[in-house]
Motif scaffolding. Sequence first.
Motif, PDB file in Angstrom:
ATOM      1  N   PRO A  68      22.457  18.786  12.489  1.00  0.00           N
ATOM      2  CA  PRO A  68      22.381  20.205  12.845  1.00  0.00           C
ATOM      3  C   PRO A  68      21.738  21.046  11.733  1.00  0.00           C
ATOM      4  CG  PRO A  68      24.618  19.626  12.246  1.00  0.00           C
ATOM      5  CD  PRO A  68      23.820  18.350  12.244  1.00  0.00           C
ATOM      6  N   ILE A  69      21.347  22.249  12.121  1.00  0.00           N
ATOM      7  CA  ILE A  69      20.795  23.209  11.167  1.00  0.00           C
ATOM      8  C   ILE A  69      21.968  23.833  10.412  1.00  0.00           C
ATOM      9  CG2 ILE A  69      19.473  25.339  10.901  1.00  0.00           C
ATOM     10  CD1 ILE A  69      18.233  24.635  13.709  1.00  0.00           C
ATOM     11  N   ASN A  70      21.899  23.781   9.104  1.00  0.00           N
ATOM     12  CA  ASN A  70      22.917  24.400   8.260  1.00  0.00           C
ATOM     13  C   ASN A  70      22.276  25.491   7.426  1.00  0.00           C
ATOM     14  OD1 ASN A  70      25.523  22.870   8.594  1.00  0.00           O
ATOM     15  ND2 ASN A  70      24.092  21.199   8.264  1.00  0.00           N
ATOM     16  N   ILE A  71      22.995  26.576   7.284  1.00  0.00           N
ATOM     17  CA  ILE A  71      22.471  27.753   6.590  1.00  0.00           C
ATOM     18  C   ILE A  71      23.496  28.257   5.585  1.00  0.00           C
ATOM     19  CG2 ILE A  71      21.962  30.211   6.958  1.00  0.00           C
ATOM     20  CD1 ILE A  71      20.420  29.455   9.383  1.00  0.00           C
ATOM     21  N   GLU A  72      22.975  28.820   4.497  1.00  0.00           N
ATOM     22  CA  GLU A  72      23.819  29.500   3.522  1.00  0.00           C
ATOM     23  C   GLU A  72      23.284  30.920   3.362  1.00  0.00           C
ATOM     24  OE1 GLU A  72      24.218  29.315  -1.212  1.00  0.00           O
ATOM     25  OE2 GLU A  72      24.739  27.434  -0.199  1.00  0.00           O
ATOM     26  N   CYS A  76      26.290  36.935   1.137  1.00  0.00           N
ATOM     27  CA  CYS A  76      27.759  36.819   1.074  1.00  0.00           C
ATOM     28  C   CYS A  76      28.248  35.416   0.733  1.00  0.00           C
ATOM     29  CB  CYS A  76      28.390  37.292   2.387  1.00  0.00           C
ATOM     30  SG  CYS A  76      28.195  36.160   3.776  1.00  0.00           S
ATOM     31  N   GLY A  77      27.325  34.423   0.721  1.00  0.00           N
ATOM     32  CA  GLY A  77      27.703  33.062   0.353  1.00  0.00           C
ATOM     33  C   GLY A  77      28.259  32.209   1.487  1.00  0.00           C
ATOM     34  N   GLU A  78      28.350  32.754   2.696  1.00  0.00           N
ATOM     35  CA  GLU A  78      28.867  32.006   3.841  1.00  0.00           C
ATOM     36  C   GLU A  78      27.945  30.822   4.160  1.00  0.00           C
ATOM     37  OE1 GLU A  78      31.622  31.393   6.956  1.00  0.00           O
ATOM     38  OE2 GLU A  78      31.709  32.990   5.475  1.00  0.00           O
ATOM     39  N   CYS A  92      28.019  38.344   7.817  1.00  0.00           N
ATOM     40  CA  CYS A  92      27.559  39.695   7.458  1.00  0.00           C
ATOM     41  C   CYS A  92      26.277  40.116   8.186  1.00  0.00           C
ATOM     42  CB  CYS A  92      27.370  39.806   5.948  1.00  0.00           C
ATOM     43  SG  CYS A  92      25.953  38.893   5.303  1.00  0.00           S
ATOM     44  N   SER A  93      25.748  39.252   9.040  1.00  0.00           N
ATOM     45  CA  SER A  93      24.527  39.501   9.838  1.00  0.00           C
ATOM     46  C   SER A  93      23.237  39.557   9.019  1.00  0.00           C
ATOM     47  CB  SER A  93      24.663  40.779  10.676  1.00  0.00           C
ATOM     48  OG  SER A  93      25.734  40.644  11.579  1.00  0.00           O
ATOM     49  N   SER A  94      23.292  39.249   7.751  1.00  0.00           N
ATOM     50  CA  SER A  94      22.109  39.263   6.893  1.00  0.00           C
ATOM     51  C   SER A  94      21.104  38.203   7.340  1.00  0.00           C
ATOM     52  CB  SER A  94      22.512  38.999   5.442  1.00  0.00           C
ATOM     53  OG  SER A  94      21.373  38.819   4.627  1.00  0.00           O
ATOM     54  N   HIS A  95      19.830  38.509   7.146  1.00  0.00           N
ATOM     55  CA  HIS A  95      18.770  37.536   7.379  1.00  0.00           C
ATOM     56  C   HIS A  95      18.296  36.915   6.066  1.00  0.00           C
ATOM     57  CE1 HIS A  95      18.220  38.254  11.654  1.00  0.00           C
ATOM     58  NE2 HIS A  95      18.488  39.526  11.391  1.00  0.00           N
ATOM     59  N   ASN A  96      18.974  37.233   4.992  1.00  0.00           N
ATOM     60  CA  ASN A  96      18.660  36.698   3.670  1.00  0.00           C
ATOM     61  C   ASN A  96      19.391  35.361   3.523  1.00  0.00           C
ATOM     62  OD1 ASN A  96      17.733  36.439   1.063  1.00  0.00           O
ATOM     63  ND2 ASN A  96      19.244  37.845   0.187  1.00  0.00           N
ATOM     64  N   ILE A  97      18.806  34.346   4.136  1.00  0.00           N
ATOM     65  CA  ILE A  97      19.487  33.054   4.220  1.00  0.00           C
ATOM     66  C   ILE A  97      18.638  31.938   3.603  1.00  0.00           C
ATOM     67  CG2 ILE A  97      20.893  33.621   6.221  1.00  0.00           C
ATOM     68  CD1 ILE A  97      17.940  31.515   6.882  1.00  0.00           C
ATOM     69  N   LYS A  98      19.319  30.826   3.366  1.00  0.00           N
ATOM     70  CA  LYS A  98      18.660  29.619   2.869  1.00  0.00           C
ATOM     71  C   LYS A  98      19.053  28.479   3.807  1.00  0.00           C
ATOM     72  CE  LYS A  98      19.257  26.485  -0.990  1.00  0.00           C
ATOM     73  NZ  LYS A  98      19.842  26.321  -2.319  1.00  0.00           N
ATOM     74  N   ILE A  99      18.057  27.763   4.308  1.00  0.00           N
ATOM     75  CA  ILE A  99      18.335  26.618   5.171  1.00  0.00           C
ATOM     76  C   ILE A  99      18.701  25.441   4.275  1.00  0.00           C
ATOM     77  CG2 ILE A  99      17.362  24.998   6.842  1.00  0.00           C
ATOM     78  CD1 ILE A  99      15.602  27.344   7.829  1.00  0.00           C
TER      79      ILE A  99
END
Length: 113
Positions: A68-72, A76-78, A92-99
């Motif tokens: 599966p696709i995992n995101i951080e 917020c670190g989720e 937090c609905s942020s689009h500032n993510i890392k796959i």
Amino acid sequence: MHELPVTKSILNICQEEVKKHGMNKVIAVNIRVGELTGLVPAGIEYYFDIIAKGTVAEGAKINISKIPINIECKDCGESFECRKGVYNCINCSSHNIKITGGREFLIDTLEMD
């Protein structure tokens, strides 16, 4: 249609491993494919059946499990799994993510005789 070159690589690895371990044939190839690779499991199975004819892997079963696709979230670190195309933080609905997962492609195990 990049399944054919990938499948040729799988077959090459099968042939090398059979030789390396003094075995006779490959019974099953267990593969893990990330959701983001763009690889179509049915395409890999189709090409493998064709190109394995006359080799130590002829008749081998291809077992494919999806990673599966995992995101951080960088805000917020989720960390969480997500669906393809939905790339915002569930916290937090942020689009500032890392796959962090879902791009992998690997042969997990080979079953040989």
